[in-house]
Design an enzyme around this catalytic site. Structure first.
Site, PDB file in Angstrom:
ATOM      1  N   MET A  70      21.018 -12.583   9.743  1.00 23.53           N
ATOM      2  CA  MET A  70      21.286 -13.362  10.947  1.00 23.53           C
ATOM      3  C   MET A  70      22.778 -13.293  11.291  1.00 23.53           C
ATOM      4  O   MET A  70      23.283 -14.119  12.061  1.00 23.53           O
ATOM      5  CB  MET A  70      20.833 -14.817  10.760  1.00 23.53           C
ATOM      6  CG  MET A  70      19.311 -14.903  10.566  1.00 23.53           C
ATOM      7  SD  MET A  70      18.602 -16.463  11.076  1.00 23.53           S
ATOM      8  CE  MET A  70      19.475 -17.584  10.026  1.00 23.53           C
ATOM      9  N   ASN A 115      27.051 -13.207  10.748  1.00 24.52           N
ATOM     10  CA  ASN A 115      28.088 -13.970  10.048  1.00 24.52           C
ATOM     11  C   ASN A 115      28.162 -13.482   8.592  1.00 24.52           C
ATOM     12  O   ASN A 115      28.070 -14.254   7.645  1.00 24.52           O
ATOM     13  CB  ASN A 115      27.809 -15.477  10.120  1.00 24.52           C
ATOM     14  CG  ASN A 115      29.064 -16.261   9.789  1.00 24.52           C
ATOM     15  OD1 ASN A 115      29.081 -17.075   8.888  1.00 24.52           O
ATOM     16  ND2 ASN A 115      30.148 -15.975  10.482  1.00 24.52           N
ATOM     17  N   ALA A 131      30.452 -11.300   1.701  1.00 18.06           N
ATOM     18  CA  ALA A 131      30.315 -10.353   0.580  1.00 18.06           C
ATOM     19  C   ALA A 131      28.880 -10.305   0.039  1.00 18.06           C
ATOM     20  O   ALA A 131      28.426  -9.260  -0.446  1.00 18.06           O
ATOM     21  CB  ALA A 131      31.293 -10.739  -0.528  1.00 18.06           C
ATOM     22  N   HIS A 135      26.057 -10.468   1.804  1.00 19.47           N
ATOM     23  CA  HIS A 135      25.322  -9.509   2.632  1.00 19.47           C
ATOM     24  C   HIS A 135      25.770  -8.081   2.322  1.00 19.47           C
ATOM     25  O   HIS A 135      24.951  -7.161   2.267  1.00 19.47           O
ATOM     26  CB  HIS A 135      25.589  -9.776   4.123  1.00 19.47           C
ATOM     27  CG  HIS A 135      25.094 -11.094   4.611  1.00 19.47           C
ATOM     28  ND1 HIS A 135      25.937 -12.131   4.908  1.00 19.47           N
ATOM     29  CD2 HIS A 135      23.834 -11.549   4.857  1.00 19.47           C
ATOM     30  CE1 HIS A 135      25.229 -13.162   5.337  1.00 19.47           C
ATOM     31  NE2 HIS A 135      23.960 -12.846   5.304  1.00 19.47           N
ATOM     32  N   SER A 184      27.229 -18.297   1.071  1.00 20.27           N
ATOM     33  CA  SER A 184      26.306 -18.593   2.162  1.00 20.27           C
ATOM     34  C   SER A 184      27.103 -18.802   3.439  1.00 20.27           C
ATOM     35  O   SER A 184      28.218 -19.338   3.403  1.00 20.27           O
ATOM     36  CB  SER A 184      25.534 -19.882   1.831  1.00 20.27           C
ATOM     37  OG  SER A 184      24.946 -20.414   3.007  1.00 20.27           O
TER      38      SER A 184
HETATM   39  O1  PAF Z   1      17.767 -14.605   5.333  1.00 22.98           O
HETATM   40  C1  PAF Z   1      18.007 -14.470   6.556  1.00 22.98           C
HETATM   41  O2  PAF Z   1      19.134 -14.222   6.963  1.00 22.98           O
HETATM   42  C2  PAF Z   1      16.878 -14.618   7.555  1.00 22.98           C
HETATM   43  O3  PAF Z   1      15.966 -15.587   7.143  1.00 22.98           O
HETATM   44  C3  PAF Z   1      16.160 -13.287   7.857  1.00 22.98           C
HETATM   45  C4  PAF Z   1      15.465 -12.726   6.641  1.00 22.98           C
HETATM   46  C5  PAF Z   1      17.154 -12.269   8.387  1.00 22.98           C
HETATM   47  C6  PAF Z   1      15.091 -13.506   8.936  1.00 22.98           C
HETATM   48  O4  PAF Z   1      15.647 -13.990  10.118  1.00 22.98           O
END
Ligand code: PAF
Length: 281
Positions: free
Chosen positions: A30, A32, A35, A37, A187
């Site tokens: 989603m 934003n 590290a 991600h 997060s």
């Molecule tokens: O974990 C997330 O960022 C969201 O729940 C996802 C898996 C991208 C679905 O919108």
């Protein structure tokens, strides 16, 4: 790194790779990005020839009183980070691309049982929104593999179940949670915390470790859960749950069961809701 917004452009790029026999790894997000991600991108990079990431703040997974409107949207910054991680393609669709009949008119995917507990019980409809958008994204990208963080442990289980039940041809890979030095799981929501709350937030991971140690010492599950809940309350959190479950399917273990467990916590600090978990093995 190329960024595309519409489905036809996405498919054209991926078709080109496929025609050369290349495999595709996918990381849905989603945005934003931090590290945590980036570590998912790295895992996909290691396992596939090409990596696609998506950035889409999915309206259907937010409840009416949740943070959809204030969820941070930082596309330019995300693009820079993804390019640095050697991501090949970013898919950043508009809501109308993902929900051509509007969110209310969309087909919805419901994964039963697994979604009725923990996060599902506290955020009604949340996992329907997650499963629906991830299924749509899988149909658009058609990846060989997709990477999800263990930080959202129940989400990972829901996606695994959906993929298995609907026979979707994608391998789901779990990436370990990245933590700050004091143990707080990375997060996007951590940035909502004040300095004082941020200092307290590491108590969540410390509490998970305490739960694990109590179980290892032979204490009953309910004793460990209650001790942890009291500790969080004393520290100033409002806990939604502290739960010890079977990691495989999040069902409740019988007393004395010690193998394959996970502890999960959701707790609020002010208006910010934090979740984390710890696998015991
Ligand atoms: O974990 C997330 O960022 C969201 O729940 C996802 C898996 C991208 C679905 O919108």
């Amino acid at each position: 790194m190329q960024t595309v917004q519409d489905a036809a452009a996405l498919r054209a790029v991926i078709r080109g790779w496929r025609s050369q026999g290349q495999t595709v790894g996918f990381v849905p997000t989603m945005g934003n990005l931090h590290a945590g991600h980036h570590s998912l991108i790295k895992l996909a990079r290691d396992r596939a020839d090409r990596v696609v990431a998506s950035v889409f703040v999915n309206p259907t997974q937010f409840g009416p009183n949740e943070d959809f409107a204030r969820y941070p949207r930082t596309l330019l910054q995300d693009q820079v980070g993804l390019a640095e991680q050697d991501c090949d393609l970013l898919f950043a669709p508009e809501v109308a691309t993902m929900y051509p009949f509007g969110a209310a008119g969309s087909v919805s995917i419901h994964v039963p049982q697994l979604t009725e507990t923990l996060e599902g019980a506290h955020r009604p409809g949340h996992f329907d929104g997650v499963a629906t958008v991830v299924c749509k994204l899988f149909n658009l990208v058609q990846p060989d593999l997709a990477v999800f963080g263990q930080k959202d442990f129940q989400q990972l289980k829901v996606i695994e179940r959906m993929v298995r039940d609907l026979s979707l041809p994608v391998k789901i890979m779990a990436a370990p949670t990245l933590r700050a030095e004091d143990g707080l799981a990375l997060s996007s929501r951590n940035q909502y915390l004040s300095a004082e709350q941020r200092a307290l937030a590491s108590q969540i991971y410390a509490t998970l470790q305490q739960v694990r140690d109590l179980i290892a010492k032979g204490h009953a599950r309910t004793v460990a859960e209650q001790a942890a809940t009291s500790k969080l309350l004393r520290a100033g959190f409002e806990p939604d749950y502290v739960a010890i479950r079977r990691a495989e399917d999040l069902s409740e273990p019988v007393e004395g069961e010690r193998e394959g467990l996970v502890a999960l916590i959701a707790a609020r600090l002010g208006s910010t809701r934090l979740i984390d978990n710890l696998l015991f093995d």
